[in-house]
Design a protein around this motif. Structure first.
Motif, PDB file in Angstrom:
ATOM      1  N   THR A   1       0.677  -1.198  -0.018  1.00 42.54           N
ATOM      2  CA  THR A   1      -0.035  -0.001  -0.105  1.00 42.54           C
ATOM      3  C   THR A   1       0.887   1.316  -0.142  1.00 42.54           C
ATOM      4  OG1 THR A   1       0.102   0.352   2.444  1.00 42.54           O
ATOM      5  CG2 THR A   1      -1.778  -1.019   1.499  1.00 42.54           C
ATOM      6  N   LYS A   2       0.391   2.424  -0.412  1.00 42.27           N
ATOM      7  CA  LYS A   2       1.044   3.598  -0.458  1.00 42.27           C
ATOM      8  C   LYS A   2       1.328   4.137   0.816  1.00 42.27           C
ATOM      9  CE  LYS A   2      -1.756   6.943  -1.490  1.00 42.27           C
ATOM     10  NZ  LYS A   2      -2.686   7.348  -2.086  1.00 42.27           N
ATOM     11  N   GLU A   3       0.566   3.670   2.173  1.00 46.34           N
ATOM     12  CA  GLU A   3       0.773   4.079   3.232  1.00 46.34           C
ATOM     13  C   GLU A   3       2.028   3.178   3.964  1.00 46.34           C
ATOM     14  OE1 GLU A   3      -2.961   5.194   2.336  1.00 46.34           O
ATOM     15  OE2 GLU A   3      -2.395   3.181   2.129  1.00 46.34           O
ATOM     16  N   ASP A   4       2.120   1.902   3.516  1.00 48.99           N
ATOM     17  CA  ASP A   4       3.288   0.977   3.989  1.00 48.99           C
ATOM     18  C   ASP A   4       4.413   1.475   3.185  1.00 48.99           C
ATOM     19  OD1 ASP A   4       1.500  -0.543   5.307  1.00 48.99           O
ATOM     20  OD2 ASP A   4       1.347  -2.121   3.852  1.00 48.99           O
ATOM     21  N   VAL A   5       4.537   1.961   2.002  1.00 47.91           N
ATOM     22  CA  VAL A   5       6.049   2.479   1.542  1.00 47.91           C
ATOM     23  C   VAL A   5       6.114   3.773   2.208  1.00 47.91           C
ATOM     24  CG1 VAL A   5       4.861   3.855  -0.711  1.00 47.91           C
ATOM     25  CG2 VAL A   5       7.224   2.429  -0.755  1.00 47.91           C
ATOM     26  N   PHE A   6       5.312   4.720   2.314  1.00 45.38           N
ATOM     27  CA  PHE A   6       5.476   5.884   3.128  1.00 45.38           C
ATOM     28  C   PHE A   6       6.206   5.666   4.460  1.00 45.38           C
ATOM     29  CE2 PHE A   6       2.673   9.147   0.837  1.00 45.38           C
ATOM     30  CZ  PHE A   6       3.245   9.006  -0.365  1.00 45.38           C
ATOM     31  N   LYS A   7       5.692   4.723   5.139  1.00 43.07           N
ATOM     32  CA  LYS A   7       6.047   4.105   6.352  1.00 43.07           C
ATOM     33  C   LYS A   7       7.592   3.923   6.173  1.00 43.07           C
ATOM     34  CE  LYS A   7       5.381   1.649  10.702  1.00 43.07           C
ATOM     35  NZ  LYS A   7       4.762   0.524  11.294  1.00 43.07           N
ATOM     36  N   GLU A   8       7.895   2.903   5.193  1.00 46.24           N
ATOM     37  CA  GLU A   8       9.115   2.554   5.160  1.00 46.24           C
ATOM     38  C   GLU A   8      10.238   3.468   4.571  1.00 46.24           C
ATOM     39  OE1 GLU A   8      11.051  -1.161   2.328  1.00 46.24           O
ATOM     40  OE2 GLU A   8       8.951  -0.438   1.914  1.00 46.24           O
ATOM     41  N   VAL A   9       9.747   4.229   3.819  1.00 44.34           N
ATOM     42  CA  VAL A   9      10.534   5.507   3.475  1.00 44.34           C
ATOM     43  C   VAL A   9      10.567   6.491   4.797  1.00 44.34           C
ATOM     44  CG1 VAL A   9      10.451   7.650   2.180  1.00 44.34           C
ATOM     45  CG2 VAL A   9       9.966   5.594   1.159  1.00 44.34           C
ATOM     46  N   GLY A  10       9.948   6.710   5.556  1.00 46.65           N
ATOM     47  CA  GLY A  10       9.948   7.584   6.660  1.00 46.65           C
ATOM     48  C   GLY A  10      10.962   7.077   7.727  1.00 46.65           C
ATOM     49  N   GLU A  11      10.841   5.675   7.826  1.00 41.88           N
ATOM     50  CA  GLU A  11      11.818   5.022   8.660  1.00 41.88           C
ATOM     51  C   GLU A  11      13.216   5.142   8.447  1.00 41.88           C
ATOM     52  OE1 GLU A  11      10.081   1.281   9.540  1.00 41.88           O
ATOM     53  OE2 GLU A  11       8.179   1.941  10.609  1.00 41.88           O
ATOM     54  N   LEU A  12      13.284   4.905   7.160  1.00 41.84           N
ATOM     55  CA  LEU A  12      14.833   5.034   6.613  1.00 41.84           C
ATOM     56  C   LEU A  12      15.442   6.192   6.685  1.00 41.84           C
ATOM     57  CD1 LEU A  12      17.190   3.540   4.908  1.00 41.84           C
ATOM     58  CD2 LEU A  12      15.899   4.163   3.095  1.00 41.84           C
ATOM     59  N   LEU A  13      14.567   7.229   6.140  1.00 45.17           N
ATOM     60  CA  LEU A  13      15.047   8.754   6.173  1.00 45.17           C
ATOM     61  C   LEU A  13      15.443   9.241   7.641  1.00 45.17           C
ATOM     62  CD1 LEU A  13      12.970  10.097   3.329  1.00 45.17           C
ATOM     63  CD2 LEU A  13      15.317   9.943   3.392  1.00 45.17           C
ATOM     64  N   TYR A  14      14.446   8.740   8.450  1.00 43.45           N
ATOM     65  CA  TYR A  14      14.618   9.347  10.029  1.00 43.45           C
ATOM     66  C   TYR A  14      15.771   8.271  10.483  1.00 43.45           C
ATOM     67  CZ  TYR A  14      13.859  10.046  14.999  1.00 43.45           C
ATOM     68  OH  TYR A  14      13.922  10.046  16.269  1.00 43.45           O
ATOM     69  N   SER A  15      16.267   7.057  10.211  1.00 41.76           N
ATOM     70  CA  SER A  15      17.357   6.424  10.751  1.00 41.76           C
ATOM     71  C   SER A  15      18.569   7.081  10.274  1.00 41.76           C
ATOM     72  CB  SER A  15      17.211   4.984  10.249  1.00 41.76           C
ATOM     73  OG  SER A  15      17.568   4.750   8.892  1.00 41.76           O
ATOM     74  N   LYS A  16      18.422   7.811   9.070  1.00 44.83           N
ATOM     75  CA  LYS A  16      19.585   8.349   8.691  1.00 44.83           C
ATOM     76  C   LYS A  16      19.803   9.842   9.054  1.00 44.83           C
ATOM     77  CE  LYS A  16      20.432   4.715   5.231  1.00 44.83           C
ATOM     78  NZ  LYS A  16      21.445   4.174   5.727  1.00 44.83           N
ATOM     79  N   GLY A  17      19.009  10.520   9.500  1.00 45.58           N
ATOM     80  CA  GLY A  17      18.874  11.770  10.059  1.00 45.58           C
ATOM     81  C   GLY A  17      18.683  12.869   9.195  1.00 45.58           C
ATOM     82  N   TYR A  18      17.893  12.447   7.976  1.00 48.79           N
ATOM     83  CA  TYR A  18      17.272  13.185   6.848  1.00 48.79           C
ATOM     84  C   TYR A  18      16.091  14.087   7.225  1.00 48.79           C
ATOM     85  CZ  TYR A  18      20.912  11.257   4.171  1.00 48.79           C
ATOM     86  OH  TYR A  18      22.237  11.015   3.590  1.00 48.79           O
ATOM     87  N   VAL A  19      15.290  13.484   8.151  1.00 48.71           N
ATOM     88  CA  VAL A  19      13.855  13.868   8.623  1.00 48.71           C
ATOM     89  C   VAL A  19      13.880  13.844   9.949  1.00 48.71           C
ATOM     90  CG1 VAL A  19      13.172  13.284   6.164  1.00 48.71           C
ATOM     91  CG2 VAL A  19      12.582  11.749   8.132  1.00 48.71           C
ATOM     92  N   LYS A  20      12.648  14.742  10.250  1.00 48.58           N
ATOM     93  CA  LYS A  20      12.047  14.244  11.804  1.00 48.58           C
ATOM     94  C   LYS A  20      11.125  13.315  11.897  1.00 48.58           C
ATOM     95  CE  LYS A  20      12.466  19.368  12.244  1.00 48.58           C
ATOM     96  NZ  LYS A  20      11.837  20.579  12.485  1.00 48.58           N
ATOM     97  N   GLU A  21      10.650  12.711  12.921  1.00 49.79           N
ATOM     98  CA  GLU A  21       9.702  11.749  13.293  1.00 49.79           C
ATOM     99  C   GLU A  21       8.578  12.100  12.534  1.00 49.79           C
ATOM    100  OE1 GLU A  21       9.613   9.010  16.967  1.00 49.79           O
ATOM    101  OE2 GLU A  21      10.438  10.915  17.652  1.00 49.79           O
ATOM    102  N   SER A  22       8.049  13.373  12.442  1.00 50.93           N
ATOM    103  CA  SER A  22       6.888  13.563  11.855  1.00 50.93           C
ATOM    104  C   SER A  22       6.765  13.494  10.378  1.00 50.93           C
ATOM    105  CB  SER A  22       6.656  15.074  12.245  1.00 50.93           C
ATOM    106  OG  SER A  22       7.397  16.038  11.656  1.00 50.93           O
ATOM    107  N   PHE A  23       7.790  13.113   9.536  1.00 55.54           N
ATOM    108  CA  PHE A  23       8.056  13.045   8.226  1.00 55.54           C
ATOM    109  C   PHE A  23       6.739  12.252   7.653  1.00 55.54           C
ATOM    110  CE2 PHE A  23       9.459  11.547   4.015  1.00 55.54           C
ATOM    111  CZ  PHE A  23       9.836  12.718   3.495  1.00 55.54           C
TER     112      PHE A  23
END
Length: 159
Positions: free
Chosen positions: A21-43
């Protein structure tokens, strides 16, 4: 890819996803970006909210005759972002996104270019460069034939 945008692609930000789902891919993307310090938890929440209000699916058949590959360019407001990068996602199975030009129309999307931009004023430049790249049939064909994240990264940063 134009010189102006190549710098935003990072080798560790090319993702092959089996999300259903779109929601699942957004969650996957958000977790990856957050783990690397590119975004905030709210992303992730910001992506979901913005996508609902301003769909990002792009029907490339309108600009490339005979093309059946569509993309989405999800992004959110600058206050959710800590840097400027573009994350590329190759989906195992296409996901449904609404069309950015005709929001009630749904599209099957194969690739995502997720824009992370902590400088809201520079979003148009990144989008413009991506649009130039995506409207060339040979670029879509090359993405379709690239199977590994390394090959995709090399293509995105050399073309």
């Amino acid at each position: 890819m134009s010189e102006g945008i190549k710098q935003f692609f990072k080798e560790d930000l090319v993702l092959q996803s089996s999300a259903s789902t779109k929601e699942d891919v957004f969650k996957e993307v958000g977790e990856l970006l957050y783990s690397k310090g590119y975004v905030k938890e709210s992303f992730t929440e910001g992506l979901l909210e913005r996508e609902q209000d301003f769909p990002t699916g792009l029907d490339l058949s309108a600009v490339i005759e005979g093309n059946t590959t569509n993309v989405a360019i999800p992004h959110t407001e600058a206050h959710h972002c800590l840097d400027k990068v573009v994350l590329f996602v190759q989906l195992e199975k296409p996901l449904t996104f609404n069309n950015m030009i005709k929001p009630t129309e749904q599209l099957e999307v194969k690739y995502l270019f997720v824009i992370v931009n902590n400088d809201g004023g520079n979003q148009t430049n990144i989008l413009s460069n991506l649009m130039d790249f995506l409207t060339k049939k040979e670029n879509i064909e090359k993405m379709d034939s690239s199977e590994s994240p390394e090959a995709i990264f090399q293509f995105l940063t050399e073309e």
